[in-house]
Design an enzyme around this catalytic site. Structure first.
Site, PDB file in Angstrom:
ATOM      1  CB  THR A   9      -1.544   7.251  12.314  1.00 15.66           C
ATOM      2  OG1 THR A   9      -2.539   8.164  11.827  1.00 15.66           O
ATOM      3  CG2 THR A   9      -0.400   7.185  11.309  1.00 15.66           C
ATOM      4  CE1 TYR A  57      -3.288  -2.829   0.608  1.00 16.84           C
ATOM      5  CE2 TYR A  57      -3.359  -2.292   2.939  1.00 16.84           C
ATOM      6  CZ  TYR A  57      -3.792  -3.056   1.874  1.00 16.84           C
ATOM      7  OH  TYR A  57      -4.713  -4.035   2.095  1.00 16.84           O
ATOM      8  CB  SER A  58       2.951   2.740   2.722  1.00 15.25           C
ATOM      9  OG  SER A  58       1.995   2.456   3.701  1.00 15.25           O
ATOM     10  CD  GLU A  99      -3.251  -3.941   7.901  1.00 14.66           C
ATOM     11  OE1 GLU A  99      -3.702  -3.409   6.869  1.00 14.66           O
ATOM     12  OE2 GLU A  99      -2.071  -3.853   8.250  1.00 14.66           O
ATOM     13  CD  GLU A 122      -1.859  10.488  15.376  1.00 15.57           C
ATOM     14  OE1 GLU A 122      -1.419   9.782  14.441  1.00 15.57           O
ATOM     15  OE2 GLU A 122      -1.452  10.356  16.549  1.00 15.57           O
TER      16      GLU A 122
END
Ligand code: FAD
Lengths: 375, 399
Positions: free
Chosen positions: B380, B136-137, B252, B382
């Site tokens: 994250t 993904y990232s 996930e 956040e």
């Protein structure tokens, strides 16, 4: 009241910043983190040329005779730059203790060497029951002829592998408060073995095993049985020293993180524009401001000879807890890139958590503050 | 309401326990220095543990435990609760099980994959043979996954992929990338990408290690240079990749180890009983007692979310907000537990693996470092909070 550094302190700060930036780059920090002693003789010598090891030692012994507050200013810069090596052990923990406790002969032999960067010292207090209390010392020193025989195991001794001499706290009598004495142990003395402990903090702590270590009478430092109050003061100074380094590490973390928050773009805008990140950074800034004031106040109290136990406790608790918090939050803001060895952030985090558990952990210093309240 | 397990569930737990105890090496605990709620110390991700990981996963596969949650027509038991029970036990013993294939790829393929894909991959995932990593990232697309730049160009029967992924956990020890790539860069961001499976051994795939702050090689950067991917490896529909990834992300976030928390707490309790500080057992220190009690409450709360989300799935729903809440709580708990452990152990807590004085083989020191990764990986804290606030609570979006 005056919240400004004085002229000399400003010069010291500036010198330290310039010097460390040039002489103590991150590559050196990383290299020393991997080495056994964590110590660079070249850097040490250059620091001695600036007079740092002898900064707070009396002039008669080759020191500069500056105050503990001045030292705190220097340590903050060292923390900012992650300056490695046995500086706190030598120049804050052990040498000033020797000034208080040592015999004239010991002082005039050792302290000038320390000031010239020719001798590294440390102090061995903790044992397997790792509380900072005189009662936990089980290492014994028993008279033999006119000398002594030492037996025991010291733990978490900072920089013992680099140290030429280890000031060692041992029990010479039964009474917990009064039965402790200080000895100058040389790591080459027969029966002494020094083994590095692997820690994640980047510090170089060691196990020091003393097996029938025979010492002449000249190795006793200070009055027999009365070492503990002096040792406690030394530990207080070291606690403030680590707190001052932590303030530097916190400042560096904020600087790194703030810059990143301005440049890292997600969702089409700098992450620093998200309120979640802004609140983190605002908290970090405030935490640093408050901690720094407490630390400098404790250092000032020590410098001016006022009773400082309470302030030491407050400074140590706040620096320990908030140092960890600020570096942890720094990690959150950096995301995955900060979770890599290559990135510098973890170096600061390791130092701050190391400082938190060193020289009395949070519970210990909370207790000191509670006592200060008359509880 | 009923908070108890059925006799059948209890018997199943016992069966898994007996199996794990019999099959893991006796010194596994000293080897597997792993921390709950974090992503950087999992033995499955490390080269040195591949032999045992593979052997163990095959055995788990033979038991049928890699597909407990699957529908019966695919050989499953249709029970998220059973999967959660097995997961709990495996986590408690820090077993090198689970992984992207079982917990993320399989349930997503089951929901949106083609029949071909199901036939090709499900049996090999069930048997523990096929391993996946999450692609993904990218360097400039972390929280903002829609900013990915890796492209896949349609060439008739295949795509040609070019670009770079990063933080690719386990890419070096698995066989397939579970990749999100841009297939229509001109389209609105959320209709521009496709989820596809890319075999690691395709020419043009280059995997380079990144060392994490625990000193482990768990993640990588991966480069794709003119990599040909057959169209049959598309998961779900072309250009619907973000929708499918959001689904996969929910799986996930649900795929979390629970037992390892309880295990650490038990170990700390034992340590407190056996260790003296200031001449008395730590277990008598009110600070220590309170902190351990706090952890017991947090872990209990966590377990309630854990079982609840399995229950929701067994009601035929996919937990959305709950998945984010679970991931948030679980990783923050990893941080709290690590901090509590360091506070209780003091200087001992920072002793690294390999130090003879290190309690629990250095697990606390490495765990302290690894716990940092929990609130970052898999979205994250956040971002999870934003999801809870916007999707869960219906608040307007700020961005
Ligand atoms: C140990 C580990 C393993 C990983 N494994 C994998 C893997 O296998 N495969 C994979 O693809 N990825 C993996 N990742 C990457 C992970 O998914 C990302 O790190 C994560 O999504 C965050 O992206 P980032 O690191 O780029 O941080 P950024 O997105 O740059 O975020 C930086 C900071 O900004 C905050 N932020 C960003 N946007 C907002 C917003 N809108 N509002 C408020 N705050 C915001 C973030 O919360 C964070 O605090 C892994 C990461 C770690 C640490």
């Amino acid at each position: 009241m005056d919240f400004e550094l004085n002229e000399e302190q400003r010069i010291l700060q500036k010198t330290a910043r310039d010097f460390l930036k040039k002489e103590c780059p991150k590559e050196l920090v990383r290299q020393l983190n991997e080495s056994d002693t964590g110590h660079s003789p070249e850097l040490w010598q250059k620091m001695a040329e600036l007079g740092w090891q002898g900064l707070i030692l009396p002039e008669v012994y080759g020191g500069a005779g500056w105050s503990f507050l001045d030292m705190a200013v220097l340590l903050e810069e060292m923390g900012y730059n992650l300056c490695p090596g046995p500086f706190v052990s030598t120049a804050v923990l052990a040498a000033p203790l020797l000034v208080e406790a040592g015999t004239e002969a010991q002082k005039s032999e050792i302290l000038p060497l320390v000031a010239r960067g020719k001798q590294i010292l440390t102090l061995a207090v903790l044992e397997s029951d790792c509380g900072y209390d005189s009662s936990v010392v089980r290492t014994t020193a028993v008279r033999e002829g006119d000398g002594w025989v030492l037996d025991g195991t010291k733990l978490f001794v900072p920089d013992a592998l680099a140290a030429d001499r280890i000031l060692c706290v041992a029990r010479t009598g039964g009474d917990p408060g009064e039965g402790l004495s200080l000895f100058l142990v040389d790591s080459r003395d027969e029966g002494v073995s020094v083994t590095p402990l692997k820690t994640i903090s980047g510090e170089r702590q060691c196990e020091v095993v003393l097996r029938k270590v025979r010492l002449g009478p000249e190795r006793l430092a200070g009055p027999e049985g009365l070492a503990w109050p002096m040792v406690r003061s030394a530990l207080d100074r070291a606690a403030v020293a680590r707190a001052a380094e932590t303030v530097g590490a916190m400042r560096a973390t904020l600087d790194l993180t703030l810059a990143y928050a301005k440049e890292r773009v997600q969702f089409g805008r700098p992450i620093g524009s998200f309120q979640a990140i802004q609140h983190y950074l605002a908290d970090m800034w405030l935490d640093i401001l408050g901690t720094r004031n407490l630390v400098l106040r404790a250092a000032w109290k020590i410098s001016t000879g006022r009773p400082a136990r309470n302030e030491v406790g407050m400074a140590k608790v706040r620096a320990g807890q908030l140092g960890r918090k600020v570096t942890t939050v720094g990690h959150r803001i950096f995301g995955a890139i900060g979770f890599t060895m290559e990135h510098d952030l973890h170096l600061y985090h390791r130092r701050t958590v190391g400082a938190d558990v060193a020289f009395g952990d949070t519970d210990f210093h909370y207790e000191e503050v509670a006592r200060g309240l008359g509880l | 309401m009923d908070f108890s397990f059925t006799p059948e569930q209890l018997a199943f737990r016992k069966e898994v326990e007996d199996f794990v105890k019999a099959e893991l090496p006796p010194d596994w605990d000293d080897q597997a220095v792993f921390w709950p709620g974090s992503y950087g110390t999992m033995p499955q991700m490390e080269s040195e543990f591949q032999e045992i990981t593979r052997r163990f996963n095959r055995m788990v596969g033979e038991k049928g435990w890699n597909r407990l949650g699957w529908p019966e027509e695919y050989g499953g038991r249709n029970s998220a609760m059973k999967a959660a029970i097995a997961g709990d036990v495996l986590s408690y013993y820090r077993a090198p099980a689970g992984g992207v294939a079982v917990t993320i790829a399989a349930p997503t393929i089951l929901l949106v994959g083609s029949e071909d894909l199901k036939r090709e991959f499900l049996p090999r995932i069930a048997s523990g043979e096929a391993g996946f990593w999450l692609a993904y990232s990218e360097p400039n697309a972390g929280s903002d996954l829609a900013a990915i730049k890796t492209t896949a160009v349609d060439r008739g029967d295949h795509f040609v992929v070019n670009g770079q992924k990063i933080w690719s956990s386990g890419a070096h020890v698995t066989e397939y990338a579970w990749a999100i790539v841009k297939t229509d860069p001109e389209a609105p961001r959320h209709r521009s990408a496709t989820l596809m499976i890319i075999p690691n051994d395709t020419p043009g795939v280059t995997i380079k290690p990144i060392i994490n702050i625990c000193g482990n090689h768990s993640f990588n950067e991966v480069f794709f240079d003119d990599v040909r991917v057959p169209k049959k490896y598309v998961v779900g529909e072309v250009n619907q990749g973000f929708y499918n990834v959001m689904l996969a992300l929910q799986f996930e976030r649900l795929a979390i180890g629970s037992g390892a928390f309880k295990r650490v707490l038990e170990e700390l309790v034992q340590y407190a009983k056996e260790t003296t500080r200031y001449g008395r057992p730590l277990a008598q220190d009110p600070h220590v007692r309170r902190r351990l009690a706090e952890m017991a409450i947090e872990i209990e709360m966590f377990y309630s979310f854990y079982w609840q989300s399995a229950w929701i799935q067994d009601q035929g729903r996919v937990p959305e907000t709950e998945a984010s809440a679970l991931k948030l709580f679980f990783t923050e708990l990893g941080v709290k537990l690590a901090n509590t452990a360091v506070d209780i152990l003091g200087p001992y807590g920072l002793l690294d693996k390999g130090s003879p004085w290190a309690p629990f083989g250095g697990r606390v020191a490495l765990g302290y470092l690894d716990s940092i990764s929990g609130p970052i990986g898999a979205g994250t804290s956040e971002i999870q909070k934003s999801i809870i606030a916007t999707r869960g609570l219906g608040l307007p979006r700020a961005r």
